[in-house]
Design an enzyme around this catalytic site. Structure first.
Site, PDB file in Angstrom:
ATOM      1  N   HIS A  23     -11.119   3.398  -1.140  1.00  0.00           N
ATOM      2  CA  HIS A  23     -10.986   3.144  -2.573  1.00  0.00           C
ATOM      3  C   HIS A  23     -10.231   4.341  -3.159  1.00  0.00           C
ATOM      4  CE1 HIS A  23     -14.009   0.112  -1.972  1.00  0.00           C
ATOM      5  NE2 HIS A  23     -14.193  -0.125  -3.259  1.00  0.00           N
ATOM      6  N   HIS A  75     -17.876  -5.997  -1.469  1.00  0.00           N
ATOM      7  CA  HIS A  75     -19.047  -5.212  -1.059  1.00  0.00           C
ATOM      8  C   HIS A  75     -20.190  -6.205  -0.891  1.00  0.00           C
ATOM      9  CE1 HIS A  75     -17.113  -1.352  -2.233  1.00  0.00           C
ATOM     10  NE2 HIS A  75     -16.460  -2.154  -3.065  1.00  0.00           N
ATOM     11  N   GLU A 134      -8.721   3.687  -8.584  1.00  0.00           N
ATOM     12  CA  GLU A 134      -9.442   2.712  -9.422  1.00  0.00           C
ATOM     13  C   GLU A 134      -9.643   3.403 -10.778  1.00  0.00           C
ATOM     14  OE1 GLU A 134     -13.441   1.855  -8.046  1.00  0.00           O
ATOM     15  OE2 GLU A 134     -13.703   0.160  -9.415  1.00  0.00           O
ATOM     16  N   HIS A 179     -11.670  -7.345  -0.097  1.00  0.00           N
ATOM     17  CA  HIS A 179     -12.388  -6.299  -0.845  1.00  0.00           C
ATOM     18  C   HIS A 179     -13.640  -6.911  -1.448  1.00  0.00           C
ATOM     19  CE1 HIS A 179     -11.961  -2.661  -3.813  1.00  0.00           C
ATOM     20  NE2 HIS A 179     -13.231  -3.003  -3.667  1.00  0.00           N
ATOM     21  N   ASP A 182     -14.596  -7.828  -5.218  1.00  0.00           N
ATOM     22  CA  ASP A 182     -15.300  -6.542  -5.325  1.00  0.00           C
ATOM     23  C   ASP A 182     -16.823  -6.722  -5.256  1.00  0.00           C
ATOM     24  OD1 ASP A 182     -15.282  -3.806  -5.356  1.00  0.00           O
ATOM     25  OD2 ASP A 182     -14.680  -3.578  -7.447  1.00  0.00           O
ATOM     26  N   ASP A 183     -17.460  -6.925  -6.407  1.00  0.00           N
ATOM     27  CA  ASP A 183     -18.919  -7.106  -6.471  1.00  0.00           C
ATOM     28  C   ASP A 183     -19.185  -8.365  -7.301  1.00  0.00           C
ATOM     29  OD1 ASP A 183     -19.926  -4.389  -5.338  1.00  0.00           O
ATOM     30  OD2 ASP A 183     -18.382  -3.854  -6.794  1.00  0.00           O
TER      31      ASP A 183
END
Ligand code: HPA
Ligand code: ZN
Length: 351
Positions: free
Chosen positions: A209, A31, A212, A29, A290-291
């Site tokens: 997703h 991005h 969340e 996961h 994630d980011d």
């Protein structure tokens, strides 16, 4: 002579650090646009003559205080404006792979958001060609294997997603799965049933997703309507016992992102994160970043922070890693090779 112990978990933590650092890791996961570090953002802004509203990379970092997913995404989409040319997507992906390699990531499955770029007039081909060139080179240089997952932006229409799917078809062999991201609440998976069905007809796997910020109901929809192989985040599943039962019995992987969840206010503090509880309930949980450029760390920082806050044990760290290997979109033989690699390392480090 015994030393007095200030913190009963200190020894655990010290033993766990090298373990986490060197364990071969799988990331599911991530991005790619969320790995754009402020320094690289500034560099690209300059070479592409794009104006940024911040004076320096440090000023950018200082602006990274988010109340929720929405306040993060506003900044994230704006920052994507510096990505214009094939070389930018190549440099972005190469920078991520260098960091991943330094953290002993051996396999990674990246999300990319083509609509964030095609909406600004950047061709789909430019985006995917740059990312792909870096991934091919990354495998040659670092031995990191990878898969690409194309996400549809759920705040845009289902028609726009269908159009994006059509643009992706010439690159079918480069893309393993389709996903669903962006503003979750008010944009349920059910809106994308048709485009996901079409994607599956073309042989794409699916993920989404869900859970969340959105409710457990969105996780049910992702399972039953989008037929996903994995749920991204999924932490809200604990609100629904029947859902937990379903996810456990089918061993549907959940790609959990601990630092992201705290930065976006899903949990007030990492100590309150339900990751360990989810593991203990038998859910197939994995740890991801994630980011990472926005949330304070890459995969190792996520493991270390979660271990410290939740006092995860060595067997739990291994379980998380094994889960990620099992959940990867890799052939069984490659998964087994990674499981063997992790097992060898486990035996060496923990007697
Ligand atoms: N959630 C939803 N959409 C996203 C995220 C996220 O954390 N990062 C980039 N797009
Ligand atoms: Zn995400």
């Amino acid at each position: 002579m015994d030393q007095p112990r200030m913190n009963p978990h200190r020894d655990d933590q010290q033993a766990m650090m090298p373990l986490i650092t060197h364990l071969p890791k799988v990331e599911l996961h991530l991005h790619i646009e969320g790995s754009l570090e402020p320094e690289l953002m500034f560099h690209m802004a300059e070479r592409n003559a794009v104006a940024l509203k911040y004076a320096s990379a440090d000023a950018v970092r200082e602006a990274y205080h988010f109340d929720n997913l929405e306040s993060f995404l506003e900044i994230y989409y704006e920052a994507c404006g510096v990505l214009r040319h094939e070389r930018d997507f190549y440099d972005l992906t190469t920078a991520y792979l260098q960091r991943a390699h330094a953290q002993h990531v051996v396999h990674t499955e990246l999300f990319f958001d083509p609509q964030t770029h095609t909406e600004r007039g950047v061709p789909f081909a430019t985006v995917i060609s740059g990312i792909r060139r870096a991934l091919v080179e990354g495998e040659r240089t670092y031995g990191i294997t990878s898969r690409l997952i194309m996400c549809f932006l759920r705040h845009l229409s289902a028609e726009a997603a269908l159009d994006t799917l059509a643009q992706a078809l010439p690159y079918r062999e480069w893309i393993t799965a389709v996903g669903l991201d962006s503003y979750e609440v008010g944009h349920p998976p059910s809106l994308f049933t048709e485009v996901f069905a079409r994607a599956r007809q073309h042989g794409f796997l699916t993920v989404a997703h869900a859970g969340e910020e959105g409710p457990a109901e969105y996780i049910w929809q992702a399972l039953n309507l989008l037929h996903v192989s994995r749920i991204d985040h999924g932490v809200r599943c604990l609100d629904d016992d029947a859902l937990v039962h379903e996810l456990v019995s089918r061993q549907v992987p959940l790609t959990v992102c601990p630092l992201s969840n705290v930065k976006l206010g899903v949990f007030a503090r990492l100590e309150e994160h339900t990751l360990r509880r989810m593991l203990q309930r038998g859910l197939c949980v994995t740890v991801n970043s994630d980011d990472p450029a926005y949330f304070g760390g890459y995969i190792s920082e996520n493991f270390v922070a979660a271990q410290q806050a939740l006092h995860l044990t060595a067997p739990e760290i291994y379980q998380l890693t094994r889960n990620a290997i099992q959940a990867a979109f890799l052939p069984e033989a490659e998964k087994q090779a990674l499981l063997d690699k992790a097992a060898v390392y486990q035996q060496q480090v923990v007697p």
